[in-house]
Design a protein around this motif. Structure first.
Motif, PDB file in Angstrom:
ATOM      1  N   ASP A  38      12.601  -2.129   3.495  1.00 50.12           N
ATOM      2  CA  ASP A  38      12.277  -3.075   4.573  1.00 50.12           C
ATOM      3  C   ASP A  38      10.865  -2.843   5.109  1.00 50.12           C
ATOM      4  O   ASP A  38      10.227  -3.766   5.622  1.00 50.12           O
ATOM      5  CB  ASP A  38      13.277  -2.946   5.727  1.00 50.12           C
ATOM      6  CG  ASP A  38      14.657  -3.495   5.371  1.00 50.12           C
ATOM      7  OD1 ASP A  38      14.770  -4.215   4.346  1.00 50.12           O
ATOM      8  OD2 ASP A  38      15.619  -3.204   6.107  1.00 50.12           O
ATOM      9  N   ALA A  39      10.383  -1.605   4.995  1.00 48.84           N
ATOM     10  CA  ALA A  39       9.021  -1.280   5.434  1.00 48.84           C
ATOM     11  C   ALA A  39       7.985  -1.581   4.360  1.00 48.84           C
ATOM     12  O   ALA A  39       6.785  -1.377   4.580  1.00 48.84           O
ATOM     13  CB  ALA A  39       8.940   0.196   5.837  1.00 48.84           C
ATOM     14  N   GLY A  40       8.450  -2.056   3.177  1.00 47.46           N
ATOM     15  CA  GLY A  40       7.519  -2.480   2.133  1.00 47.46           C
ATOM     16  C   GLY A  40       7.346  -1.538   0.971  1.00 47.46           C
ATOM     17  O   GLY A  40       6.582  -1.825   0.046  1.00 47.46           O
ATOM     18  N   ALA A  41       8.049  -0.392   0.969  1.00 46.15           N
ATOM     19  CA  ALA A  41       7.889   0.569  -0.127  1.00 46.15           C
ATOM     20  C   ALA A  41       8.424   0.002  -1.437  1.00 46.15           C
ATOM     21  O   ALA A  41       9.283  -0.879  -1.452  1.00 46.15           O
ATOM     22  CB  ALA A  41       8.599   1.875   0.213  1.00 46.15           C
ATOM     23  N   VAL A  42       7.906   0.526  -2.533  1.00 46.06           N
ATOM     24  CA  VAL A  42       8.268   0.108  -3.895  1.00 46.06           C
ATOM     25  C   VAL A  42       9.029   1.242  -4.571  1.00 46.06           C
ATOM     26  O   VAL A  42       8.569   2.394  -4.547  1.00 46.06           O
ATOM     27  CB  VAL A  42       6.993  -0.240  -4.701  1.00 46.06           C
ATOM     28  CG1 VAL A  42       7.314  -0.443  -6.176  1.00 46.06           C
ATOM     29  CG2 VAL A  42       6.301  -1.465  -4.114  1.00 46.06           C
ATOM     30  N   MET A  43      10.185   0.946  -5.175  1.00 47.97           N
ATOM     31  CA  MET A  43      10.971   1.995  -5.831  1.00 47.97           C
ATOM     32  C   MET A  43      10.654   2.063  -7.318  1.00 47.97           C
ATOM     33  O   MET A  43      10.912   1.120  -8.067  1.00 47.97           O
ATOM     34  CB  MET A  43      12.474   1.763  -5.648  1.00 47.97           C
ATOM     35  CG  MET A  43      13.305   2.945  -6.151  1.00 47.97           C
ATOM     36  SD  MET A  43      15.080   2.735  -6.001  1.00 47.97           S
ATOM     37  CE  MET A  43      15.440   1.807  -7.498  1.00 47.97           C
ATOM     38  N   SER A  98       4.738  -7.511  -2.324  1.00 54.15           N
ATOM     39  CA  SER A  98       3.798  -6.818  -1.444  1.00 54.15           C
ATOM     40  C   SER A  98       2.402  -7.423  -1.541  1.00 54.15           C
ATOM     41  O   SER A  98       1.715  -7.594  -0.519  1.00 54.15           O
ATOM     42  CB  SER A  98       3.746  -5.326  -1.791  1.00 54.15           C
ATOM     43  OG  SER A  98       4.941  -4.675  -1.420  1.00 54.15           O
ATOM     44  N   ASP A  99       1.956  -7.747  -2.738  1.00 54.97           N
ATOM     45  CA  ASP A  99       0.639  -8.366  -2.894  1.00 54.97           C
ATOM     46  C   ASP A  99       0.562  -9.711  -2.173  1.00 54.97           C
ATOM     47  O   ASP A  99      -0.474 -10.053  -1.575  1.00 54.97           O
ATOM     48  CB  ASP A  99       0.315  -8.541  -4.383  1.00 54.97           C
ATOM     49  CG  ASP A  99      -0.148  -7.255  -5.033  1.00 54.97           C
ATOM     50  OD1 ASP A  99      -0.742  -6.413  -4.323  1.00 54.97           O
ATOM     51  OD2 ASP A  99       0.088  -7.076  -6.241  1.00 54.97           O
ATOM     52  N   GLU A 100       1.634 -10.469  -2.225  1.00 53.13           N
ATOM     53  CA  GLU A 100       1.667 -11.753  -1.526  1.00 53.13           C
ATOM     54  C   GLU A 100       1.562 -11.551  -0.023  1.00 53.13           C
ATOM     55  O   GLU A 100       0.843 -12.285   0.669  1.00 53.13           O
ATOM     56  CB  GLU A 100       2.960 -12.503  -1.881  1.00 53.13           C
ATOM     57  CG  GLU A 100       3.006 -12.977  -3.334  1.00 53.13           C
ATOM     58  CD  GLU A 100       4.382 -13.471  -3.752  1.00 53.13           C
ATOM     59  OE1 GLU A 100       5.333 -13.365  -2.938  1.00 53.13           O
ATOM     60  OE2 GLU A 100       4.512 -13.945  -4.902  1.00 53.13           O
ATOM     61  N   ARG A 101       2.257 -10.556   0.494  1.00 51.82           N
ATOM     62  CA  ARG A 101       2.205 -10.276   1.933  1.00 51.82           C
ATOM     63  C   ARG A 101       0.839  -9.728   2.342  1.00 51.82           C
ATOM     64  O   ARG A 101       0.307 -10.077   3.404  1.00 51.82           O
ATOM     65  CB  ARG A 101       3.312  -9.289   2.322  1.00 51.82           C
ATOM     66  CG  ARG A 101       4.721  -9.836   2.155  1.00 51.82           C
ATOM     67  CD  ARG A 101       5.758  -8.821   2.624  1.00 51.82           C
ATOM     68  NE  ARG A 101       5.692  -8.649   4.063  1.00 51.82           N
ATOM     69  CZ  ARG A 101       6.560  -9.161   4.939  1.00 51.82           C
ATOM     70  NH1 ARG A 101       7.565  -9.907   4.505  1.00 51.82           N
ATOM     71  NH2 ARG A 101       6.421  -8.942   6.239  1.00 51.82           N
ATOM     72  N   LEU A 102       0.261  -8.865   1.494  1.00 50.70           N
ATOM     73  CA  LEU A 102      -1.070  -8.332   1.785  1.00 50.70           C
ATOM     74  C   LEU A 102      -2.120  -9.442   1.810  1.00 50.70           C
ATOM     75  O   LEU A 102      -3.031  -9.432   2.660  1.00 50.70           O
ATOM     76  CB  LEU A 102      -1.443  -7.268   0.739  1.00 50.70           C
ATOM     77  CG  LEU A 102      -0.733  -5.908   0.867  1.00 50.70           C
ATOM     78  CD1 LEU A 102      -0.796  -5.132  -0.441  1.00 50.70           C
ATOM     79  CD2 LEU A 102      -1.353  -5.089   2.002  1.00 50.70           C
ATOM     80  N   ALA A 103      -1.976 -10.382   0.910  1.00 51.63           N
ATOM     81  CA  ALA A 103      -2.922 -11.502   0.853  1.00 51.63           C
ATOM     82  C   ALA A 103      -2.850 -12.365   2.115  1.00 51.63           C
ATOM     83  O   ALA A 103      -3.855 -12.943   2.543  1.00 51.63           O
ATOM     84  CB  ALA A 103      -2.645 -12.350  -0.383  1.00 51.63           C
ATOM     85  N   LEU A 107       4.688   0.280   5.055  1.00 47.34           N
ATOM     86  CA  LEU A 107       4.601   0.960   3.750  1.00 47.34           C
ATOM     87  C   LEU A 107       4.342  -0.040   2.631  1.00 47.34           C
ATOM     88  O   LEU A 107       4.689   0.205   1.475  1.00 47.34           O
ATOM     89  CB  LEU A 107       5.901   1.732   3.468  1.00 47.34           C
ATOM     90  CG  LEU A 107       6.315   2.794   4.484  1.00 47.34           C
ATOM     91  CD1 LEU A 107       7.634   3.459   4.067  1.00 47.34           C
ATOM     92  CD2 LEU A 107       5.236   3.863   4.655  1.00 47.34           C
ATOM     93  N   GLU A 108       3.705  -1.123   2.950  1.00 45.21           N
ATOM     94  CA  GLU A 108       3.553  -2.218   1.994  1.00 45.21           C
ATOM     95  C   GLU A 108       2.925  -1.784   0.675  1.00 45.21           C
ATOM     96  O   GLU A 108       1.809  -1.260   0.641  1.00 45.21           O
ATOM     97  CB  GLU A 108       2.690  -3.329   2.601  1.00 45.21           C
ATOM     98  CG  GLU A 108       2.842  -4.677   1.908  1.00 45.21           C
ATOM     99  CD  GLU A 108       4.223  -5.277   2.142  1.00 45.21           C
ATOM    100  OE1 GLU A 108       5.027  -5.231   1.178  1.00 45.21           O
ATOM    101  OE2 GLU A 108       4.491  -5.764   3.245  1.00 45.21           O
ATOM    102  N   GLY A 109       3.690  -1.966  -0.421  1.00 48.69           N
ATOM    103  CA  GLY A 109       3.176  -1.753  -1.761  1.00 48.69           C
ATOM    104  C   GLY A 109       3.044  -0.310  -2.191  1.00 48.69           C
ATOM    105  O   GLY A 109       2.414  -0.031  -3.223  1.00 48.69           O
TER     106      GLY A 109
END
Length: 496
Positions: A113-118, A59-64, A71-73
């Motif tokens: 797929d929406a970026g959530a973290v489990m 997620s951090d890579e995609r945010l950057a 729902l990233e990160g």
């Protein structure tokens, strides 16, 4: 730095996009909180920190790169009823032992797929059968709320509701931003009401049931438990959607529920059913109901008295239909293909020994009830009659929709109760679902919103019931109640 675990999901989403903190920092804050609280609350039955940090890094890579998904990160908890690829899934039953699925539940996959973290798997009543989260093979979940009596905090451990007690407790205690949950007869809304959180059970067919361990297939439905109405709207938007793997999943667009939240209720017709004033409902629950009516009226809604005459038959009919489907679904646990296996002297003995050792008392009770009502001599007298009652309950609502847009009721007949106070009385426990089961029997959407505190300082909720696939209107009305009542954070981290 601000305690990141206290953020709402919407606030955390905006903070990540604004680069106020990273997904890794946010995830680490929740892992630390879980490590401190879980030995006391038992909300998580399996923590997956390495898995979560790997997702957060992505997620951090995609945010950057400016490629953030919706729902990233955002770290969430996952009820142990949802199958997770390569990660232990037990439905909190001994009979599934160390089962590691080779597939992911569709609802979970939609979230990832929406970026959530489990963050991990959350505790629940065994096979979702219970209203207090006391039937789990991993032990009961402790409600983060405590009662206050005579000006002093009572240290009696309270239940968080069930079956999604791990989900509600984790959200309430800030051990995740939101959580997946399932609702068969109230198992999202009742625990939400007892923990001061928001829980929505969507229309049957709105979310895929594929990959969810089945309890009662015609009643089960996935939904979120979250801190706010907006957060629950965000989560449901990304949990729902058509799935060809589930024949009961409806192929229709999923609205932007978050956009619905702020639309208000001017002109909305709110029904108040007289049948929900039942024996045993406390005076403070009735007073809260009247407050909810006043809040919606002040916001521009119109109030209408309605009748749902078959409501009184809903609970007994539910406790025929649900056990019948449970006895059929749980027949697959035989010690042969997966999960626990207790060897016997022959195949029948192996079946019996495995199921005796693997199932808890409440599951056995419901399997026996279900097998009885489906038996040749009693099918027509019980199961068939219960299905006819179910049709009448749905017809009551169908008739009501010509006069009203939503229905307002209490969520539960009483606030959170202590461990063991109802565990020895199945009827008293089943009555916890008296206001919620009609929604499942009719396949309708329902949401519970925290609306006040009991005289002992514990949360109470109000329930809104909507037309099929009209969750957006529920979010609109729920937001009015949340605005009027305020939010209900846990007063203290006594576990710290």
């Amino acid at each position: 730095m601000t305690d990141l675990t206290k953020l709402t999901l919407a606030e955390a989403r905006d903070g990540l996009v604004a680069k106020k903190f990273s997904a890794t920092e946010l995830t680490q804050a929740f892992i630390k909180a879980i490590d401190a609280a879980n030995p006391h609350l038992n909300a998580y039955v399996l923590m997956t920190p390495e898995h979560a940090l790997a997702q957060a890094k992505t997620s951090d890579e995609r945010l950057a790169k400016g490629e953030a998904r919706p729902l990233e990160g955002l770290p969430i908890g996952n009820k142990d009823l949802f199958c997770t690829y390569g990660i232990r899934t037990t439905a909190c039953s001994r009979i599934l032992d160390d089962f590691k699925p080779r597939y992911e539940a569709t609802v979970g996959q939609n979230l990832w797929d929406a970026g959530a973290v489990m963050l991990g798997k959350l505790n629940n009543d065994e096979f979702a059968m219970g209203s207090s989260n006391e039937t789990s093979a991993f032990g009961p979940v402790v409600n983060p709320w405590r009662r206050t009596r005579g000006g002093k905090v009572d240290n009696t451990k309270l239940v968080p509701g069930g079956s999604s007690g791990g989900s509600s407790a984790a959200v309430s205690a800030n051990l995740c931003l939101g959580a997946t949950a399932t609702d068969t007869g109230g198992s999202i809304r009742q625990p939400a009401a007892l923990t001061g959180t928001v829980g929505i059970k969507p229309t049957y067919g709105r979310c895929s049931r594929w990959g969810i361990v089945a309890f009662a297939s015609s009643l089960d439905q996935a939904g979120p438990i979250a801190k706010t109405v907006r957060d629950s709207a965000i989560m449901l938007r990304h949990m729902a959607g058509y799935d060809p793997k589930d024949s009961t999943c409806v192929d229709m667009p999923v609205p932007d529920y978050e956009a619905e939240v702020a639309r208000g209720v001017k002109g909305l017709r709110v029904g108040v059913p007289k049948e929900y004033r039942v024996d045993g409902m406390s005076a403070e629950v009735d007073a809260l109901w009247q407050k909810g009516i006043a809040w919606l009226k002040d916001a521009g809604a119109t109030i209408h008295d309605i009748s749902l005459p078959h409501t009184k038959y809903a609970l007994p009919a539910y406790y025929i239909v649900a056990p019948a489907e449970c006895s059929s679904n749980l027949a697959r646990y035989d010690g042969v293909r997966y999960g626990l296996r207790v060897p016997g002297k022959d195949l029948i003995d192996t079946y019996e020994a495995t199921r005796e050792a693997g199932f808890g008392k409440e599951v056995k009770r419901r399997v026996l009830i279900g097998t009885y009502v489906l038996s040749a001599g009693y099918y027509d007298a019980y199961y068939l009659k219960a299905q006819k009652v179910r049709t009448l309950i749905k017809r009551d609502f169908d008739n009501a929709w010509s006069d009203v847009d939503v229905v307002l009721t209490p969520t539960t007949p009483s606030p959170a109760f202590g461990f063991g106070e109802k565990a020895g009385d199945p009827i008293a426990m089943y009555l916890e679902d008296i206001f919620t089961v009609t929604v499942n029997m009719a396949g309708l959407p329902g949401i519970s919103v925290p609306a006040g505190l009991s005289g002992e300082g514990t949360p109470m909720g109000l329930q809104l019931i909507g037309k099929p696939f009209d969750e957006g209107t529920l979010f609109r009305a729920a937001q009015v109640i949340e605005n009027a009542a305020g939010r209900f954070p846990v007063p203290s981290k006594w576990w710290a």
